[in-house]
Design a protein around this motif. Structure first.
Motif, mmCIF file in Angstrom:
data_model
loop_
_atom_site.group_PDB
_atom_site.id
_atom_site.type_symbol
_atom_site.label_atom_id
_atom_site.label_comp_id
_atom_site.label_asym_id
_atom_site.label_seq_id
_atom_site.Cartn_x
_atom_site.Cartn_y
_atom_site.Cartn_z
ATOM 1 N N ASP A 58 3.402 111.119 -43.074
ATOM 2 C CA ASP A 58 4.130 110.034 -42.186
ATOM 3 C C ASP A 58 5.162 110.477 -41.788
ATOM 4 O O ASP A 58 5.752 110.044 -40.533
ATOM 5 C CB ASP A 58 4.100 108.746 -43.084
ATOM 6 C CG ASP A 58 3.001 108.110 -43.742
ATOM 7 O OD1 ASP A 58 1.772 108.137 -42.818
ATOM 8 O OD2 ASP A 58 2.866 107.632 -44.717
ATOM 9 N N THR A 59 6.117 111.236 -42.565
ATOM 10 C CA THR A 59 7.409 111.691 -41.850
ATOM 11 C C THR A 59 7.118 112.453 -40.813
ATOM 12 O O THR A 59 7.880 112.321 -39.621
ATOM 13 C CB THR A 59 8.062 112.696 -43.019
ATOM 14 O OG1 THR A 59 8.195 111.928 -44.346
ATOM 15 C CG2 THR A 59 9.231 113.339 -42.505
ATOM 16 N N VAL A 60 6.084 113.544 -40.529
ATOM 17 C CA VAL A 60 6.080 114.359 -39.324
ATOM 18 C C VAL A 60 5.760 113.544 -38.221
ATOM 19 O O VAL A 60 6.092 113.656 -37.153
ATOM 20 C CB VAL A 60 5.154 115.514 -39.771
ATOM 21 C CG1 VAL A 60 3.697 115.225 -39.918
ATOM 22 C CG2 VAL A 60 5.368 116.676 -38.525
ATOM 23 N N ARG A 61 4.907 112.320 -38.495
ATOM 24 C CA ARG A 61 4.473 111.894 -37.367
ATOM 25 C C ARG A 61 5.775 110.875 -36.677
ATOM 26 O O ARG A 61 5.839 110.587 -35.729
ATOM 27 C CB ARG A 61 3.096 110.838 -37.728
ATOM 28 C CG ARG A 61 2.077 111.581 -37.922
ATOM 29 C CD ARG A 61 0.967 110.765 -38.431
ATOM 30 N NE ARG A 61 0.556 109.723 -38.119
ATOM 31 C CZ ARG A 61 0.386 108.528 -38.670
ATOM 32 N NH1 ARG A 61 0.278 108.558 -39.870
ATOM 33 N NH2 ARG A 61 0.240 107.089 -38.015
ATOM 34 N N ARG A 62 6.421 110.421 -37.693
ATOM 35 C CA ARG A 62 7.604 109.546 -37.384
ATOM 36 C C ARG A 62 8.396 110.272 -36.682
ATOM 37 O O ARG A 62 9.099 109.960 -35.438
ATOM 38 C CB ARG A 62 8.046 108.719 -38.615
ATOM 39 C CG ARG A 62 9.420 108.027 -38.515
ATOM 40 C CD ARG A 62 10.239 107.614 -39.541
ATOM 41 N NE ARG A 62 10.429 108.550 -40.613
ATOM 42 C CZ ARG A 62 11.389 109.583 -40.595
ATOM 43 N NH1 ARG A 62 12.195 109.489 -39.786
ATOM 44 N NH2 ARG A 62 11.409 110.136 -41.723
ATOM 45 N N GLU A 63 9.100 111.418 -37.167
ATOM 46 C CA GLU A 63 9.790 112.298 -36.623
ATOM 47 C C GLU A 63 9.609 112.854 -35.165
ATOM 48 O O GLU A 63 10.375 112.759 -34.274
ATOM 49 C CB GLU A 63 10.277 113.606 -37.565
ATOM 50 C CG GLU A 63 10.893 113.134 -38.787
ATOM 51 C CD GLU A 63 12.418 113.009 -38.454
ATOM 52 O OE1 GLU A 63 13.068 113.416 -37.216
ATOM 53 O OE2 GLU A 63 13.153 112.333 -39.208
ATOM 54 N N VAL A 64 8.199 113.252 -34.947
ATOM 55 C CA VAL A 64 7.818 113.826 -33.706
ATOM 56 C C VAL A 64 7.958 112.621 -32.724
ATOM 57 O O VAL A 64 8.437 112.822 -31.715
ATOM 58 C CB VAL A 64 6.351 114.121 -33.829
ATOM 59 C CG1 VAL A 64 5.690 114.495 -32.286
ATOM 60 C CG2 VAL A 64 6.322 115.354 -34.454
ATOM 61 N N THR A 65 7.431 111.432 -32.995
ATOM 62 C CA THR A 65 7.805 110.136 -32.009
ATOM 63 C C THR A 65 9.078 109.962 -31.813
ATOM 64 O O THR A 65 9.637 109.705 -30.634
ATOM 65 C CB THR A 65 7.088 109.052 -32.660
ATOM 66 O OG1 THR A 65 5.658 109.080 -32.915
ATOM 67 C CG2 THR A 65 7.339 107.813 -31.560
ATOM 68 N N GLU A 66 10.105 109.951 -33.031
ATOM 69 C CA GLU A 66 11.661 109.712 -32.828
ATOM 70 C C GLU A 66 11.990 110.783 -31.772
ATOM 71 O O GLU A 66 12.886 110.536 -30.753
ATOM 72 C CB GLU A 66 12.322 109.737 -33.971
ATOM 73 C CG GLU A 66 12.095 108.672 -34.777
ATOM 74 C CD GLU A 66 12.703 108.720 -36.296
ATOM 75 O OE1 GLU A 66 13.458 109.735 -36.599
ATOM 76 O OE2 GLU A 66 12.514 107.699 -37.144
ATOM 77 N N GLU A 67 11.599 111.827 -31.986
ATOM 78 C CA GLU A 67 12.486 113.022 -31.190
ATOM 79 C C GLU A 67 11.796 113.316 -29.901
ATOM 80 O O GLU A 67 12.474 114.008 -29.026
ATOM 81 C CB GLU A 67 12.569 114.287 -32.081
ATOM 82 C CG GLU A 67 13.433 114.117 -33.245
ATOM 83 C CD GLU A 67 13.496 115.339 -34.252
ATOM 84 O OE1 GLU A 67 12.719 116.607 -33.743
ATOM 85 O OE2 GLU A 67 14.085 115.452 -35.010
#
Length: 155
Positions: free
Chosen positions: A48-57
């Motif tokens: 979930d971290t990687v999916r969230r971070e890619v969307t944020e950045e």
């Protein structure tokens, strides 16, 4: 000495011979290219971290298509007027496929720009060493999740 453990998850997203990267100011203020990703929040699954971070950045939504490997790096941070810190960075490197969203730049975060970069041009970019490690993992796909080449040139 103070100890610090940071667990983070990053994505290698390659499309049409290009790698998705984000730009972040380095320790000295010089812009450097990084993989989209970042630190896990307490209780968060790294997937979930990687999916969230890619969307944020970047503005993109990704499908995680595989775990490429794990990068573990430890170093001593020496700071003026403060205690030294034994910093351990544990980074999970995933492969991702863009499935939605639109490219945009993060506002008020750790990065300020996102772009697709030609794979052939990456070696000439000012980038953090994790970009090279992640690309080796992506190319080699080692069964044990560790790249065969030295992880950090000059170290």
């Amino acid at each position: 000495m103070r100890r610090n453990l940071r667990v983070a998850a990053y994505a290698v997203c390659v499309r049409d011979g290009q790698l998705l990267l984000a730009r972040s100011p380095g320790p000295d203020g010089t812009d450097e290219w990084v993989l989209p990703g970042g630190g896990m929040e307490h209780g968060e699954d790294p997937y979930d971290t990687v999916r969230r971070e890619v969307t944020e950045e970047t503005g993109y939504r990704i499908e995680v298509t595989g775990l490429l490997g794990v990068d573990s790096r430890r170093h001593i941070r020496r700071r003026r007027l403060r205690r030294e810190t034994d910093h351990h960075a544990l980074r999970l490197v995933y492969e991702g496929k863009v499935v939605g969203g639109e490219l945009r730049h993060e506002v008020g975060g750790s990065t300020d720009f996102a772009a697709w970069q030609d794979l052939a041009a990456v070696p000439a970019l000012t980038r953090i060493p994790l970009v090279d490690v992640a690309l080796r993992l992506w190319r080699e796909r080692p069964a044990d999740g560790r790249p065969t080449a030295p992880r950090y040139p000059g170290r």
